[in-house]
Design a protein around this motif. Structure first.
Motif, PDB file in Angstrom:
ATOM      1  N   PHE A   1       0.630  -1.175   0.111  1.00 12.06           N
ATOM      2  CA  PHE A   1      -0.180   0.095   0.003  1.00 12.06           C
ATOM      3  C   PHE A   1       0.913   1.267   0.043  1.00 12.06           C
ATOM      4  O   PHE A   1       0.482   2.042  -0.685  1.00 12.06           O
ATOM      5  CB  PHE A   1      -0.954   0.136   1.207  1.00 12.06           C
ATOM      6  N   GLU A   2       1.967   1.468   0.714  1.00 10.06           N
ATOM      7  CA  GLU A   2       2.834   2.626   0.929  1.00 10.06           C
ATOM      8  C   GLU A   2       3.407   2.560  -0.436  1.00 10.06           C
ATOM      9  O   GLU A   2       3.598   3.712  -1.003  1.00 10.06           O
ATOM     10  CB  GLU A   2       4.061   2.341   1.730  1.00 10.06           C
ATOM     11  N   ARG A   3       3.582   1.536  -1.241  1.00 10.54           N
ATOM     12  CA  ARG A   3       4.195   1.736  -2.638  1.00 10.54           C
ATOM     13  C   ARG A   3       3.243   2.136  -3.780  1.00 10.54           C
ATOM     14  O   ARG A   3       3.576   3.047  -4.566  1.00 10.54           O
ATOM     15  CB  ARG A   3       5.009   0.396  -2.953  1.00 10.54           C
ATOM     16  N   VAL A   4       1.935   1.581  -3.317  1.00  9.99           N
ATOM     17  CA  VAL A   4       0.770   2.219  -4.301  1.00  9.99           C
ATOM     18  C   VAL A   4       0.649   3.771  -3.970  1.00  9.99           C
ATOM     19  O   VAL A   4       0.475   4.521  -4.916  1.00  9.99           O
ATOM     20  CB  VAL A   4      -0.653   1.623  -4.045  1.00  9.99           C
ATOM     21  N   GLN A   5       0.804   4.151  -2.896  1.00  7.78           N
ATOM     22  CA  GLN A   5       0.602   5.716  -2.378  1.00  7.78           C
ATOM     23  C   GLN A   5       1.750   6.447  -3.275  1.00  7.78           C
ATOM     24  O   GLN A   5       1.331   7.543  -4.087  1.00  7.78           O
ATOM     25  CB  GLN A   5       0.978   5.897  -0.896  1.00  7.78           C
ATOM     26  N   LYS A   6       2.961   5.955  -3.427  1.00  4.20           N
ATOM     27  CA  LYS A   6       4.049   6.806  -3.977  1.00  4.20           C
ATOM     28  C   LYS A   6       3.871   6.643  -5.448  1.00  4.20           C
ATOM     29  O   LYS A   6       3.931   7.620  -6.200  1.00  4.20           O
ATOM     30  CB  LYS A   6       5.364   5.995  -3.735  1.00  4.20           C
ATOM     31  N   GLU A   7       3.410   5.498  -6.059  1.00  7.04           N
ATOM     32  CA  GLU A   7       3.091   5.520  -7.411  1.00  7.04           C
ATOM     33  C   GLU A   7       1.886   6.389  -7.879  1.00  7.04           C
ATOM     34  O   GLU A   7       1.811   6.965  -8.920  1.00  7.04           O
ATOM     35  CB  GLU A   7       2.842   4.079  -7.916  1.00  7.04           C
ATOM     36  N   TYR A   8       0.922   6.213  -6.887  1.00  7.34           N
ATOM     37  CA  TYR A   8      -0.305   7.214  -7.239  1.00  7.34           C
ATOM     38  C   TYR A   8       0.147   8.710  -7.190  1.00  7.34           C
ATOM     39  O   TYR A   8      -0.417   9.528  -8.016  1.00  7.34           O
ATOM     40  CB  TYR A   8      -1.288   6.894  -6.203  1.00  7.34           C
ATOM     41  N   PHE A   9       1.072   9.225  -6.477  1.00  6.57           N
ATOM     42  CA  PHE A   9       1.477  10.500  -6.338  1.00  6.57           C
ATOM     43  C   PHE A   9       2.181  10.641  -7.591  1.00  6.57           C
ATOM     44  O   PHE A   9       2.246  11.655  -8.373  1.00  6.57           O
ATOM     45  CB  PHE A   9       2.233  10.891  -5.221  1.00  6.57           C
ATOM     46  N   ARG A  10       3.035   9.760  -8.038  1.00  6.86           N
ATOM     47  CA  ARG A  10       4.014  10.101  -8.941  1.00  6.86           C
ATOM     48  C   ARG A  10       3.245  10.175 -10.377  1.00  6.86           C
ATOM     49  O   ARG A  10       3.452  10.656 -11.183  1.00  6.86           O
ATOM     50  CB  ARG A  10       4.937   8.748  -9.283  1.00  6.86           C
ATOM     51  N   MET A  11       2.348   9.175 -10.625  1.00  4.79           N
ATOM     52  CA  MET A  11       1.234   9.283 -11.761  1.00  4.79           C
ATOM     53  C   MET A  11       0.329  10.495 -11.886  1.00  4.79           C
ATOM     54  O   MET A  11       0.129  10.734 -12.868  1.00  4.79           O
ATOM     55  CB  MET A  11       0.583   7.712 -11.876  1.00  4.79           C
ATOM     56  N   TYR A  12      -0.254  10.761 -10.506  1.00  2.81           N
ATOM     57  CA  TYR A  12      -1.322  11.728 -10.647  1.00  2.81           C
ATOM     58  C   TYR A  12      -1.074  13.057  -9.966  1.00  2.81           C
ATOM     59  O   TYR A  12      -1.772  13.956 -10.003  1.00  2.81           O
ATOM     60  CB  TYR A  12      -2.638  11.380 -10.232  1.00  2.81           C
ATOM     61  N   SER A  13      -0.055  13.165  -9.311  1.00  2.00           N
ATOM     62  CA  SER A  13       0.522  14.349  -8.649  1.00  2.00           C
ATOM     63  C   SER A  13      -0.546  14.676  -7.523  1.00  2.00           C
ATOM     64  O   SER A  13      -0.767  15.845  -7.235  1.00  2.00           O
ATOM     65  CB  SER A  13       0.670  15.595  -9.357  1.00  2.00           C
ATOM     66  N   ARG A  14      -1.079  13.709  -7.173  1.00  2.00           N
ATOM     67  CA  ARG A  14      -2.090  13.905  -5.903  1.00  2.00           C
ATOM     68  C   ARG A  14      -1.967  12.843  -4.873  1.00  2.00           C
ATOM     69  O   ARG A  14      -1.459  11.729  -4.991  1.00  2.00           O
ATOM     70  CB  ARG A  14      -3.680  13.595  -6.522  1.00  2.00           C
ATOM     71  N   SER A  15      -2.406  13.193  -3.596  1.00  2.00           N
ATOM     72  CA  SER A  15      -2.324  12.420  -2.598  1.00  2.00           C
ATOM     73  C   SER A  15      -3.505  11.235  -2.529  1.00  2.00           C
ATOM     74  O   SER A  15      -4.499  11.442  -2.699  1.00  2.00           O
ATOM     75  CB  SER A  15      -2.398  12.947  -1.216  1.00  2.00           C
TER      76      SER A  15
END
Length: 133
Positions: free
Chosen positions: A94-108
């Protein structure tokens, strides 16, 4: 030959103008470079988003669940979000998903979850996540 006060003021104005232009140009170049860097990171993550079990895949599935606006229904697909959380193998993932989500969409991701879900739905997801190792 001494320079007059008017010439000194004119020289000072010229220095200020060119300095301002230089700082503005440097700032613009920095922001442009930052934009392209973030875009390349998002593109790299997007390429991995088709691989099963990859954090980018989970991030993309969550974003698609948030953006579930089609002709049959409007709003967030809570079932899809719950399914993603059930499929997550661990809290670390989940922590890795959070980082990828931010990287992809620039949102938390957490902010989007809180915004899209009711407090009860959000708390249920947190319980699902806390049950994982």
């Amino acid at each position: 030959m001494e320079t007059s006060d008017a010439e000194k003021i004119q020289n000072l104005k010229t220095v200020v103008i060119y300095s301002t232009l230089g700082v503005g140009t440097a700032t613009g170049l920095f922001l442009l470079g930052r934009h392209f860097y973030k875009k390349s990171q998002a593109n790299r993550s997007e390429k991995h988003s088709l691989e099963e079990g990859d954090p980018a895949t989970y991030a993309k599935q969550l974003k698609m669940a948030f953006d579930n606006d089609n002709y049959l229904s409007w709003g967030t697909d809570e079932e899809a979000i719950t399914k993603v959380f059930q499929e997550l193998p661990s809290k670390r993932m989940f922590e890795r998903v959070q980082k990828e989500y931010f990287r992809m969409y620039s949102r938390s991701l957490n902010a989007d979850l809180e915004e899209e879900l009711s407090s009860e739905e959000y708390n249920n997801l947190i319980r699902l996540l806390n049950a994982k190792k």
